[in-house]
Design a protein around this motif. Structure first.
Motif, mmCIF file in Angstrom:
data_model
loop_
_atom_site.group_PDB
_atom_site.id
_atom_site.type_symbol
_atom_site.label_atom_id
_atom_site.label_comp_id
_atom_site.label_asym_id
_atom_site.label_seq_id
_atom_site.Cartn_x
_atom_site.Cartn_y
_atom_site.Cartn_z
ATOM 1 N N SER A 201 -17.561 -79.688 54.352
ATOM 2 C CA SER A 201 -16.353 -79.601 53.664
ATOM 3 C C SER A 201 -15.838 -78.344 53.019
ATOM 4 C CB SER A 201 -16.372 -80.820 52.655
ATOM 5 O OG SER A 201 -16.865 -82.102 53.178
ATOM 6 N N LEU A 202 -17.061 -77.752 52.439
ATOM 7 C CA LEU A 202 -16.698 -76.446 51.783
ATOM 8 C C LEU A 202 -16.224 -75.436 52.819
ATOM 9 C CD1 LEU A 202 -16.527 -74.929 49.117
ATOM 10 C CD2 LEU A 202 -19.004 -74.276 49.541
ATOM 11 N N SER B 193 -12.748 -75.988 53.697
ATOM 12 C CA SER B 193 -11.819 -75.559 52.567
ATOM 13 C C SER B 193 -11.711 -74.105 52.118
ATOM 14 C CB SER B 193 -12.327 -76.176 51.343
ATOM 15 O OG SER B 193 -12.418 -77.628 51.470
ATOM 16 N N PHE C 241 -11.673 -79.364 48.975
ATOM 17 C CA PHE C 241 -13.049 -79.762 49.306
ATOM 18 C C PHE C 241 -13.221 -81.343 48.970
ATOM 19 C CE2 PHE C 241 -16.996 -80.714 47.165
ATOM 20 C CZ PHE C 241 -18.107 -80.568 48.308
ATOM 21 N N ARG D 42 -14.221 -83.693 51.916
ATOM 22 C CA ARG D 42 -15.427 -84.797 51.388
ATOM 23 C C ARG D 42 -14.979 -86.132 51.442
ATOM 24 N NH1 ARG D 42 -17.053 -84.749 45.264
ATOM 25 N NH2 ARG D 42 -15.383 -86.460 45.418
#
Length: 229
Positions: free
Chosen positions: A28-29, A32, A78, A82
């Motif tokens: 997710s990071l 992003s 993020f 997530r």
């Protein structure tokens, strides 16, 4: 002869230890950051964040990319990434239910000790279907200094009225191992995304493959005795 442990409580990290969330956080990071044009080699940076409180991860991003880094926007992206990945449900690590069942059968006090916020801990434990198992949840909101400081583990031991040296701490990250060891706990590492450093191996009583192996270790060393027998 197998050395017996005088176990008063078991202290459990959450992300990457009980909950299979670290890869979701990582992906997710990365997604992003890429959405805002940060496509350099972020793997090492993201791995270095495993086990740290969110505020420290944010500071690492700003330090790397500068004061004009769009932190609020990246955070928003993020969370959206997530939560979308968690929509179908939040998976547990192998052996998590077996470990919790064994601790409950032994009437062994336990607590969650996590770098996540209280809100996130409550939500994610509920999504995983195990929130009701825990009366004691210690989060980054409970201390000034999060992991790798020992403060969370010291507080958890105090809440359970146990001395840290009689607590078994179960961690997946090097930062978490540092915190548990510094508190004086019997530390077992179950590595997730990031392998143990040599320092972590030296700090741990054992490094094992999964939580089923933790159950066997606790039984072998006297940390689990079925209270119903």
């Amino acid at each position: 002869m197998t050395r017996k442990w005088n176990v008063s409580a078991v202290l459990l990290d959450m992300d990457g230890t009980l909950l299979d969330t670290e890869k979701v956080y990582f992906d997710s990071l990365v997604a992003s950051l890429a959405a805002f044009g940060f496509t350099d080699d972020v793997t090492t940076l993201c791995h270095a964040m495993v086990g740290l409180p969110g505020s420290e991860c944010e500071a690492m991003l700003v330090e790397r990319y500068g004061g004009d880094f769009p932190l609020a926007d990246v955070n928003k992206a993020f969370v959206a990434n997530r939560d979308a990945r968690f929509q179908p449900g939040l998976p547990l690590k192998d052996g998590a239910i077996e470990l919790l069942d064994a601790l409950q059968a032994a009437d062994c006090p336990m607590a969650i000790v996590t770098s996540s916020s209280r809100r996130t801990a409550d939500e994610h434990l509920a999504l995983a279907g195990i929130r009701s198992r825990f009366e004691n949840i210690l989060t980054r909101d409970d201390v000034t200094r999060g992991k790798p400081s020992p403060d969370l583990y010291l507080l958890a031991a105090s809440r359970l009225r146990a001395v840290p040296e009689s607590c078994v701490a179960i961690e997946d990250s090097n930062h978490g191992v540092t915190a548990a060891h510094a508190a004086g706990a019997i530390t077992i590492m179950v590595p997730d995304m990031v392998p143990p450093t040599e320092e972590s191996r030296a700090r741990c009583t054992a490094v094992v493959a999964d939580l089923n192996a933790v159950v066997e270790m606790l039984r072998k060393h006297g940390g689990l005795t079925d209270a119903s027998r």
